[in-house]
Design an enzyme around this catalytic site. Structure first.
Site, PDB file in Angstrom:
ATOM      1  N   GLU A 246      88.709 102.217  71.408  1.00  5.44           N
ATOM      2  CA  GLU A 246      87.827 102.335  70.224  1.00  5.44           C
ATOM      3  C   GLU A 246      86.458 103.081  70.942  1.00  5.44           C
ATOM      4  O   GLU A 246      85.974 102.173  71.865  1.00  5.44           O
ATOM      5  CB  GLU A 246      87.347 101.289  69.468  1.00  5.44           C
ATOM      6  CG  GLU A 246      88.521 100.866  68.517  1.00  5.44           C
ATOM      7  CD  GLU A 246      88.058  99.489  67.691  1.00  5.44           C
ATOM      8  OE1 GLU A 246      87.374  99.905  66.739  1.00  5.44           O
ATOM      9  OE2 GLU A 246      88.083  98.450  68.384  1.00  5.44           O
TER      10      GLU A 246
ATOM     11  N   HIS B  46      95.984  92.222  66.301  1.00 10.58           N
ATOM     12  CA  HIS B  46      96.467  93.733  66.088  1.00 10.58           C
ATOM     13  C   HIS B  46      97.479  93.942  67.315  1.00 10.58           C
ATOM     14  O   HIS B  46      98.356  94.633  67.013  1.00 10.58           O
ATOM     15  CB  HIS B  46      95.309  94.587  66.026  1.00 10.58           C
ATOM     16  CG  HIS B  46      94.286  94.438  65.182  1.00 10.58           C
ATOM     17  ND1 HIS B  46      94.742  94.029  63.966  1.00 10.58           N
ATOM     18  CD2 HIS B  46      93.007  94.732  64.930  1.00 10.58           C
ATOM     19  CE1 HIS B  46      93.653  93.783  63.179  1.00 10.58           C
ATOM     20  NE2 HIS B  46      92.442  94.276  63.896  1.00 10.58           N
TER      21      HIS B  46
HETATM   22  C1  BG6 Z   1      89.224  95.005  63.149  1.00  9.18           C
HETATM   23  C2  BG6 Z   1      88.031  94.691  64.145  1.00  9.18           C
HETATM   24  O1  BG6 Z   1      89.742  94.064  62.888  1.00  9.18           O
HETATM   25  O2  BG6 Z   1      89.693  96.322  63.648  1.00  9.18           O
HETATM   26  C3  BG6 Z   1      87.244  95.636  64.751  1.00  9.18           C
HETATM   27  O3  BG6 Z   1      87.395  93.425  63.829  1.00  9.18           O
HETATM   28  C4  BG6 Z   1      87.637  96.918  65.154  1.00  9.18           C
HETATM   29  O4  BG6 Z   1      86.418  95.182  65.923  1.00  9.18           O
HETATM   30  C5  BG6 Z   1      88.813  97.297  64.264  1.00  9.18           C
HETATM   31  O5  BG6 Z   1      86.954  97.913  65.201  1.00  9.18           O
HETATM   32  C6  BG6 Z   1      89.601  98.502  64.282  1.00  9.18           C
HETATM   33  O6  BG6 Z   1      90.545  98.923  63.490  1.00  9.18           O
HETATM   34  P1  BG6 Z   1      90.955 100.356  63.197  1.00  9.18           P
HETATM   35  O7  BG6 Z   1      91.959 100.628  62.042  1.00  9.18           O
HETATM   36  O8  BG6 Z   1      89.574 101.370  63.285  1.00  9.18           O
HETATM   37  O9  BG6 Z   1      91.807 100.725  64.565  1.00  9.18           O
END
Ligand code: BG6
Length: 488
Positions: free
Chosen positions: A214, A238
């Protein structure tokens, strides 16, 4: 994933004025409305402790859409959507105040879906409040999402509190990655295509990489993030969820029981990482100041509200071994970090090199095939293959080419939804397949706890990496030691 007639729901959001509700839930519900996916009679009841009226809640929802929808609000859709909204002021710690729900929901005609969009310390109060006012029945559901604890013990405590009131099949634990289009497509890719079903194992696959990077930092969430760290915030849920979809055995069907039981088998087969191996198999990193997309950004310790001595990791890389027949000898390398050069989530399946090369004129070592599955930002699948360069002159010349299946190109007419829309819809429809079972969460914690406690035991400090990079050099070394490299 069943097709049945759905009952209208009373969706009750506890913490309706909080961040999760405003940024994600109300936006996703509006989008479901827009695509005509909400049952005509479904109602949305916001519950929070602040003095607010239903009209006030409607205004707050409208403002949230203006801020977070990334699109103009369609007036006709909004008129329909806003009629579903109402508000109840309930101090969640006061059991007698839950009585107001009895008049607000209609448990005989509708299903009550309770979305706990609050911190877990309030779960006990909500469960007891709901039980004491007698509003629940066997059809009622509850939805919760991470953090479901910060280790196995605390996760069990939360699950126990919920289990006192809701039966396991009434509990919908969200991991929003499981609502993402490409994660679901993994099921199709693996179990509907014979070229992959027969080759998906240690005979043909060399190793698999999972990257979730990210470009953002911690976005003003210092307090939460610093207590949590990237291992617990991202990898425990995730990345391990993606891994289970990549690694599981073919389920008998698409029912929740079949899918959950295959995922649990994968989690149980993860080889624990011991104190002795943790330095070799994992990398902890923390970003320092740097540049992301040409913009100067502060380091983790300079973020607003930071404790300048924090040793929380913002990057993790890990080598995972799965001890079962299919994956013996096939490492999975996973990495995830904040402030990487861009947002990128992908799975790279690296096939084995061929045993003999007859095309030495083109390549001294023939590059192996690769399957690259892009989860975000541009959903799609690429297969890296070797082809003959057209021409009649001289020897056969090979070139690596890409078979590119970009979802936005191929499925132009189909809108790709975000994870929340899919999952809220499934919770309203009562299909638990894409939600996590208690056993899965606890199994994932068991494995992650082994890493966390090995780090604590060894006092493993995070290694610095400049914002705008793919983590500390140690992450490159993690693969280099095995004669491999990250896909860049
Ligand atoms: C969340 C985390 O579960 O997922 C965050 O707590 C993270 O830290 C986010 O930024 C990322 O999600 P996505 O869908 O933007 O990849």
């Amino acid at each position: 994933m069943t097709n049945k007639t759905f009952k209208p729901c009373d969706l009750v959001i506890y913490g309706a004025l909080g961040d999760l509700s405003k940024r994600k839930l109300l936006i996703s519900l509006y989008r479901l409305e827009k695509h005509d996916l909400l049952e005509a009679d479904t109602r949305i009841i916001g519950v929070d402790r602040l003095d607010e009226t239903s009209e006030g809640f409607v205004e707050i929802a409208h403002k949230s859409l203006q801020s977070f929808l990334n699109n103009t609000i369609d007036e006709q859709i909004w008129q329909r959507f806003s009629k579903r909204l109402s508000y109840l002021k309930i101090d969640l710690t006061q059991a007698e105040q839950y009585k107001q729900l009895n008049a607000a929901v209609d448990a005989k005609k509708r299903v009550m879906v309770n979305y706990f969009a609050v911190a877990p310390f309030l779960f006990k109060n909500i469960c007891q409040g709901l039980q004491s006012c007698g509003v629940l029945n066997a059809e009622s559901r509850m939805v919760m999402e991470k953090p479901i604890g910060h280790d196995l013990k605390s996760s069990k405590e939360i699950n126990d509190v919920v289990a006192d009131v809701f039966h396991e099949d009434q509990v919908y634990r969200i991991d929003h990655y499981l609502g993402k289009e490409t994660v679901l497509n993994l099921l199709a890719l693996r179990f509907a295509n014979s070229i992959f079903t027969t080759n998906w194992n240690h005979n043909t696959i060399d190793h698999i990489q999972i990257t979730v990077g990210e470009d953002i930092g911690i976005e003003g969430r210092w307090d939460y993030f610093d207590k949590t760290g990237q291992l617990r915030d991202m990898l425990q849920n995730h990345l391990l969820q993606i891994l289970t979809f990549v690694a599981m055995e073919p389920p008998a069907d698409l029912s929740a029981e079949s899918i959950h039981s295959e995922k649990i088998k994968v989690l149980k087969a993860l080889r624990p990482i011991t104190v002795r191996e943790v330095e070799e198999k994992t990398v902890r990193g923390q970003y320092t100041a740097g540049f992301v997309k040409g913009q100067a950004v502060p380091g983790y310790l300079e973020e607003e509200g930071a404790n300048t001595k924090s040793t929380t990791e913002t990057f993790v890389a890990v080598r995972v071994d799965i001890d079962n027949w299919r994956w013996a000898g096939v490492p999975f390398y996973m990495r995830t970090g904040k402030r990487t050069p861009n947002k990128r989530t992908e799975i790279v399946v690296n096939f084995k090199q061929l045993p003999h090369n007859i095309f030495k004129d083109s390549f001294h070592d023939l590059p192996a095939n690769k399957l690259v599955i892009h989860l975000q930002p541009n959903e799609g699948v690429d297969v890296m293959m070797l082809n003959k360069v057209p021409g009649i002159d001289g020897n056969i010349k090979l070139q690596q080419t890409k078979l590119d299946l970009s979802f936005s190109e191929t499925f132009k007419k189909n809108r790709i939804f975000g994870g929340y829309e899919k999952l809220i819809l499934e919770a309203l429809r009562g299909n638990p397949t894409l939600f996590l079972s208690r056993e899965e969460i606890e199994q994932a914690w068991t494995w992650v706890d082994s890493i966390q406690s090995a780090w604590s035991h060894n006092h493993t400090a995070p290694k610095p990496y400049p914002a705008g990079s793919w983590g500390p050099v140690a992450s490159v070394a993690l693969l280099a030691r095995d004669g491999r490299a990250w896909e860049e």
